[in-house]
Every structure is written in C-alpha cells, then in structure tokens.
Design an enzyme around this catalytic site. Structure first.
Site, mmCIF file in Angstrom:
data_model
loop_
_atom_site.group_PDB
_atom_site.id
_atom_site.type_symbol
_atom_site.label_atom_id
_atom_site.label_comp_id
_atom_site.label_asym_id
_atom_site.label_seq_id
_atom_site.Cartn_x
_atom_site.Cartn_y
_atom_site.Cartn_z
ATOM 1 N N SER A 64 15.555 45.795 91.685
ATOM 2 C CA SER A 64 15.464 46.840 92.696
ATOM 3 C C SER A 64 16.232 48.079 92.259
ATOM 4 O O SER A 64 17.247 47.973 91.570
ATOM 5 C CB SER A 64 16.050 46.318 94.014
ATOM 6 O OG SER A 64 16.246 47.366 94.933
ATOM 7 N N TYR A 112 23.376 41.804 98.574
ATOM 8 C CA TYR A 112 21.977 41.749 98.104
ATOM 9 C C TYR A 112 21.847 42.554 96.815
ATOM 10 O O TYR A 112 21.363 42.046 95.797
ATOM 11 C CB TYR A 112 21.021 42.306 99.169
ATOM 12 C CG TYR A 112 19.702 42.723 98.581
ATOM 13 C CD1 TYR A 112 19.429 44.068 98.329
ATOM 14 C CD2 TYR A 112 18.749 41.784 98.218
ATOM 15 C CE1 TYR A 112 18.237 44.458 97.744
ATOM 16 C CE2 TYR A 112 17.552 42.160 97.643
ATOM 17 C CZ TYR A 112 17.305 43.509 97.397
ATOM 18 O OH TYR A 112 16.129 43.888 96.810
ATOM 19 N N LYS A 170 21.064 41.421 92.600
ATOM 20 C CA LYS A 170 20.070 41.988 91.665
ATOM 21 C C LYS A 170 20.756 42.414 90.367
ATOM 22 O O LYS A 170 20.267 42.190 89.264
ATOM 23 C CB LYS A 170 19.333 43.163 92.307
ATOM 24 C CG LYS A 170 18.425 42.765 93.448
ATOM 25 C CD LYS A 170 17.365 41.750 93.004
ATOM 26 C CE LYS A 170 16.480 41.301 94.139
ATOM 27 N NZ LYS A 170 15.529 40.235 93.720
HETATM 28 C C1 WQD Z 1 14.207 53.671 104.031
HETATM 29 C C2 WQD Z 1 14.710 54.950 104.700
HETATM 30 C C3 WQD Z 1 16.662 54.589 106.055
HETATM 31 C C4 WQD Z 1 14.695 52.061 109.041
HETATM 32 C C5 WQD Z 1 16.007 48.712 101.067
HETATM 33 C C6 WQD Z 1 16.635 47.954 99.926
HETATM 34 C C7 WQD Z 1 15.688 47.898 98.760
HETATM 35 C C8 WQD Z 1 14.415 47.276 99.219
HETATM 36 C C9 WQD Z 1 13.805 48.171 100.299
HETATM 37 C C10 WQD Z 1 14.197 44.893 99.180
HETATM 38 C C11 WQD Z 1 16.228 55.063 104.678
HETATM 39 C C12 WQD Z 1 15.479 55.024 106.914
HETATM 40 C C13 WQD Z 1 14.940 52.846 107.925
HETATM 41 C C14 WQD Z 1 14.789 52.636 110.343
HETATM 42 C C15 WQD Z 1 15.340 54.744 109.353
HETATM 43 N N1 WQD Z 1 14.663 45.988 99.732
HETATM 44 N N2 WQD Z 1 15.252 54.168 108.091
HETATM 45 N N3 WQD Z 1 15.104 53.965 110.438
HETATM 46 O O1 WQD Z 1 17.214 51.034 102.593
HETATM 47 O O2 WQD Z 1 15.757 52.503 101.083
HETATM 48 O O3 WQD Z 1 15.827 50.047 100.677
HETATM 49 O O4 WQD Z 1 14.738 48.177 101.396
HETATM 50 O O5 WQD Z 1 13.483 44.764 98.232
HETATM 51 O O6 WQD Z 1 16.265 47.113 97.737
HETATM 52 O O7 WQD Z 1 17.808 48.650 99.506
HETATM 53 O O8 WQD Z 1 14.677 50.917 102.677
HETATM 54 O O9 WQD Z 1 13.028 50.931 104.506
HETATM 55 O O10 WQD Z 1 15.423 50.187 105.007
HETATM 56 O O11 WQD Z 1 14.955 52.584 104.580
HETATM 57 O O12 WQD Z 1 15.625 55.955 109.476
HETATM 58 O O13 WQD Z 1 14.579 51.971 111.390
HETATM 59 O O14 WQD Z 1 14.343 54.909 106.082
HETATM 60 O O15 WQD Z 1 17.848 55.232 106.500
HETATM 61 O O16 WQD Z 1 16.564 56.443 104.538
HETATM 62 P P1 WQD Z 1 15.971 51.214 101.792
HETATM 63 P P2 WQD Z 1 14.496 51.078 104.257
#
Ligand code: WQD
Length: 337
Positions: free
Chosen positions: A125, A150, A154
């Site tokens: 990741s 997590y 990785k």
């Molecule tokens: C994306 C953006 C949030 C939810 C993580 C892991 C990565 C992979 C994908 C596993 C961010 C914003 C999110 C919400 C929001 N995981 N957000 N409201 O954190 O970039 O990555 O998930 O494989 O390894 O690190 O993904 O989809 O959680 O967030 O504003 O209800 O959306 O702040 O900017 P992230 P995400």
C-alpha cells in the site's frame, strides 16, 4: 498455469481472480471469510462461468496450510492478498494485525521455500510512504514510520519478502503498492463489501446516496490544498486487478530485473474529497448530503502516484478514470439495495 490467490474473495482479490480466470489461468482461492462472503464466489462464477477451487482456510492454521501445500505442489505463482486492512481497527487491535498480517505471510513464505515455489505477488500500500515529501510519489520515495499498525504490517511485510529474496535466488517477488482502490466490476456481480460502517470514502458516499447513511462527514477542509480537502489517487479496482496479472506474468516469463521489485499502482492523478463528491453527483445525478467536520487522526494531506516505473518497466497503465469508477461503485450499491 495454476495460481493460488489468498484473500481471493476479498475486494481486490475477487476482481483479480476474475481477470486470471478470463486469461485461462487455473485459480485456487484461500479465504477465511473474515472480511468477505461466500456469495463473492458465486459472483466470480456468474461473470466467468468458471468455478475456481475454494478453500475456507485460515492462513494462521499452520497444519491446514501445510496440508494445502502438500496437495498443491504445482503452483506457478501466488498472489497474497489475505490480510486485515482497516487502519482505525489496527490502532485498537495491534496484536491481531501483527498476527494476521505478518505471521501468515511468514507461514506462506515458509511453505514456498519447502516446496521450492517462486513467483510471489504481495499486496502492499502507498501507506508505507506516509506523507511523502514530494509529489507525485515514486518508488524511491522514503518509507516513513507508519502512522498505524496496519501501515506498519505492510512495511514489515515488504522487508520480510526483500530479505527472503536476498538469500533465495530461485524466489522472485513483487510488492504492489496500491493507492486508493475504488469501484466495482461492470457486471455488478462483485464489488466492495464493507462490513459495518464503511471506513473508506467511496462506500460511505454510495451508502449515503442510497439513503443508508444520513450524510457524509468530510474529514477536514483546512488542508493546504486547492479546496482545503485531502487529495488521494483513486484507482479503479479492475485496473488494479489487471496490474496483478501483468506483474505475475513478469515473474513467470522471467522478465523481472531483480528477484525483488516494487511498483506503485495508481492513476498518477490526485483528486480532493470535494472533487470526488462533485464527480459522484455528476455521474449519478444524485445530490450527496455532506458536512465538513474535523480532520481524521492520522490522515495525510495528499498522495498520488508517479506511474513512470509501472508504465515503463511493468508495462501497465491505468485505463479507467474516476468517473467510470464512481459509476461502477454506484451501480454496485444499487444492486445491494
Ligand atoms: C480517503 C479520503 C479521508 C471517509 C486507506 C488506507 C489505504 C487503503 C485505503 C487498505 C481521506 C476522506 C474518508 C469519510 C472522508 N486501505 N474521508 N470521510 O485513508 O486514503 O487510505 O484506505 O488497503 O492503505 O490507508 O482512504 O477512503 O479512508 O479516505 O472525508 O467518511 O477521504 O479523510 O482524505 P485512505 P479513505
């Protein structure tokens, strides 16, 4: 050619199994169904008209795993997805994450050594970069202290594979560092199946649009970005799945330059949360209720991939854009309701 896919009923695993079957690979799936459902196997079969062998097996079970490898000594490759992947949960349950993500990787590699198997693809990741100093992010960007157990699993996983490869020249491994996988298969037979309240942005958006959630909370609009919301590289899960086949064939055909390689898998384009919301509304003609709230602990400002190495060395490029991905996610959501 026979390929083992661990975690093959998961989100990215199931889409990769479909691509493997459609390229006439024989596929064997191991999944403990802790974060998936047997219905995904039906979805895979309805798309491909093929029924891959499936073992409901927990990789932590050393005896069961060695019995599996006794039965399948003719594997031409392994794609290892099986792991827990919820950032927030990993903070609450670190030991579960280290056991489930690290111990199982070691057990699989030990079985590969015993059976002298090569060709190993590891699901990693972009989280290993933390907040990169430079954007877009290349594979040479420094791996930073992980923000979560997590992310640490990785990083440690990659180090284990690299150190094993260093002393086992007949082994070849590739770590694929995913940016943000989103979307679903165009058939709407498989897609993302978040259990409980979605942690990730896209499933929360689609469930909100479907009326299952009251409104989306946007985690902060005070980031140093154009519209104040955080930026990510959202890649269609089908593009991501196809990259696994290209990486696997690189090893099977011995095109790899070293016996351990790393590739970033993204589109090379960053989108902010507000841009994703607007794109979703445009694609689906659905108004999305949202409110701005505080930043989420541990979130980075921006991440998007430098795709040069994946395009030039691996010979893979993302083809589907964010609108196609959001449309597929919405159609998948409608299928659930
Ligand atoms: C994306 C953006 C949030 C939810 C993580 C892991 C990565 C992979 C994908 C596993 C961010 C914003 C999110 C919400 C929001 N995981 N957000 N409201 O954190 O970039 O990555 O998930 O494989 O390894 O690190 O993904 O989809 O959680 O967030 O504003 O209800 O959306 O702040 O900017 P992230 P995400």
């Amino acid at each position: 050619m026979k390929i083992l896919v661990t975690g093959g009923l998961g989100f990215i695993g199931s889409h990769t199994v479909v691509e493997l079957l459609q390229k006439n690979y024989e596929v064997v799936i191991i999944d403990n169904l802790s974060n998936s459902s047997i219905s995904v196997l039906e979805g895979i079969t309805s798309i491909t008209q093929k029924s891959p062998q499936f073992y409901k097996l927990d990789l932590k079970d050393k005896l069961e795993l060695s019995e599996f490898f006794e039965e399948h000594q003719d594997l031409d490759g392994i794609i290892h997805f099986a792991a827990s992947k919820a950032v927030g949960e990993s903070v609450e349950k670190p030991l579960m994450y280290y056991e489930n993500n690290i111990n199982t990787l070691v057990l699989v590699l030990q079985e590969m050594r015993r059976k002298e198997l090569s060709n190993f693809i590891f699901s990693s990741s972009c989280t290993v970069y933390g907040q990169a100093d430079e954007l877009p992010i290349t594979e040479e960007a420094p791996v930073k202290k992980a923000e979560s157990p997590y992310g640490n699993t990785k990083q440690i996983g990659e180090e284990i594979i690299q150190e094993y490869a260093k002393v086992n020249s007949e082994f070849s491994g590739i770590s694929l560092r995913y940016f943000n996988p989103i979307g679903a298969h165009k058939s709407t037979q498989i897609g993302e199946l978040p259990i409980g309240v979605p942690q990730n942005l896209i499933p929360f958006i689609t469930q909100t649009a479907a009326g299952e959630r009251k409104e989306l909370s946007v985690f902060g609009d005070d980031y140093p970005t154009q519209d104040g919301t955080a930026i990510r590289d959202y890649i269609h899960v089908v593009d991501l799945a196809k990259a696994h086949i290209v990486a696997l064939e690189r090893l099977i055909q011995k095109k790899n330059k070293k016996n351990y390689e790393v590739f970033n898998l993204g589109t090379g384009k960053g989108n902010s949360v507000l841009e994703v919301i607007h794109a979703f509304e445009k694609v689906t003609q659905q108004k999305l209720p949202y409110k701005i709230v505080d930043r989420r602990e541990g979130d980075i400002i921006a991440a998007y991939a430098d795709t040069t190495k994946a395009n030039n060395d691996l010979g893979w490029k993302a083809e589907l854009g964010i609108e196609e991905a959001l449309k597929s996610a919405w159609e998948w959501q409608l299928k659930q309701d």
